[in-house]
Motif scaffolding. Sequence first.
Motif, PDB file in Angstrom:
ATOM      1  N   PRO A  22      43.928  43.954  47.617  1.00 54.36           N
ATOM      2  CA  PRO A  22      43.992  44.827  48.792  1.00 54.36           C
ATOM      3  C   PRO A  22      44.323  46.277  48.463  1.00 54.36           C
ATOM      4  N   SER A  23      45.111  46.508  47.417  1.00 54.04           N
ATOM      5  CA  SER A  23      45.507  47.886  47.112  1.00 54.04           C
ATOM      6  C   SER A  23      44.326  48.759  46.687  1.00 54.04           C
ATOM      7  N   VAL A  24      43.303  48.162  46.101  1.00 54.50           N
ATOM      8  CA  VAL A  24      42.109  48.930  45.724  1.00 54.50           C
ATOM      9  C   VAL A  24      40.927  48.615  46.636  1.00 54.50           C
ATOM     10  N   ARG A  25      41.169  47.679  47.564  1.00 54.53           N
ATOM     11  CA  ARG A  25      40.135  47.252  48.512  1.00 54.53           C
ATOM     12  C   ARG A  25      38.858  46.810  47.799  1.00 54.53           C
ATOM     13  N   GLY A  26      39.053  45.995  46.784  1.00 53.47           N
ATOM     14  CA  GLY A  26      37.879  45.519  46.047  1.00 53.47           C
ATOM     15  C   GLY A  26      38.168  44.251  45.273  1.00 53.47           C
ATOM     16  N   TRP A  27      37.103  43.673  44.750  1.00 55.61           N
ATOM     17  CA  TRP A  27      37.168  42.444  43.970  1.00 55.61           C
ATOM     18  C   TRP A  27      37.300  42.791  42.498  1.00 55.61           C
ATOM     19  N   LEU A  28      38.294  42.206  41.830  1.00 56.53           N
ATOM     20  CA  LEU A  28      38.537  42.454  40.416  1.00 56.53           C
ATOM     21  C   LEU A  28      38.250  41.198  39.600  1.00 56.53           C
ATOM     22  N   PRO A  29      37.615  41.342  38.440  1.00 57.83           N
ATOM     23  CA  PRO A  29      37.323  40.167  37.614  1.00 57.83           C
ATOM     24  C   PRO A  29      38.592  39.589  37.007  1.00 57.83           C
ATOM     25  N   ARG A  30      38.659  38.274  36.939  1.00 61.46           N
ATOM     26  CA  ARG A  30      39.810  37.589  36.345  1.00 61.46           C
ATOM     27  C   ARG A  30      39.412  36.713  35.174  1.00 61.46           C
ATOM     28  N   CYS A  31      38.228  36.131  35.219  1.00 59.58           N
ATOM     29  CA  CYS A  31      37.817  35.170  34.201  1.00 59.58           C
ATOM     30  C   CYS A  31      36.292  35.103  34.230  1.00 59.58           C
ATOM     31  N   TYR A  32      35.668  34.963  33.082  1.00 53.72           N
ATOM     32  CA  TYR A  32      34.219  34.850  33.070  1.00 53.72           C
ATOM     33  C   TYR A  32      33.755  34.051  31.866  1.00 53.72           C
ATOM     34  N   GLY A  33      32.520  33.599  31.928  1.00 54.05           N
ATOM     35  CA  GLY A  33      31.970  32.830  30.827  1.00 54.05           C
ATOM     36  C   GLY A  33      30.466  32.742  30.914  1.00 54.05           C
TER      37      GLY A  33
END
Length: 111
Positions: A22-33
């Motif tokens: 919410p603080s950046v009003r966006g989706w942040l990546p956490r894990c990928y593969g």
Amino acid sequence: MTCDNAAGTPARLTWEIQVYEPSVRGWLPRCYGRATTTAPPEDVAKAALTAYLRTITTWPGQTFRAHARTDDGTPVTVGQAPDGWTPGPNVVQALPGYLREALAVGPTGIS
């Protein structure tokens, strides 16, 4: 939809877990593969998200989602797997070992 290409061979697939901040009003990546699989991208996204959420501590108000897509396919986004959903063996094989282990352990942490 599966990841088979026209020749019937497995396709390359990428998946990513994101958290809404919410603080950046966006989706942040956490894990990928990445994986080469015949599993449907939607099922891989559901399995990755389900397993990932079993490996972390979530805080009230956090929202997670997962994206998956093949190299030449349309991306799919899922917010959660439906209750009682069980991934097939080809879906589980598309995940890294620590997420496979998380799926093998029940939601309460007891297998």
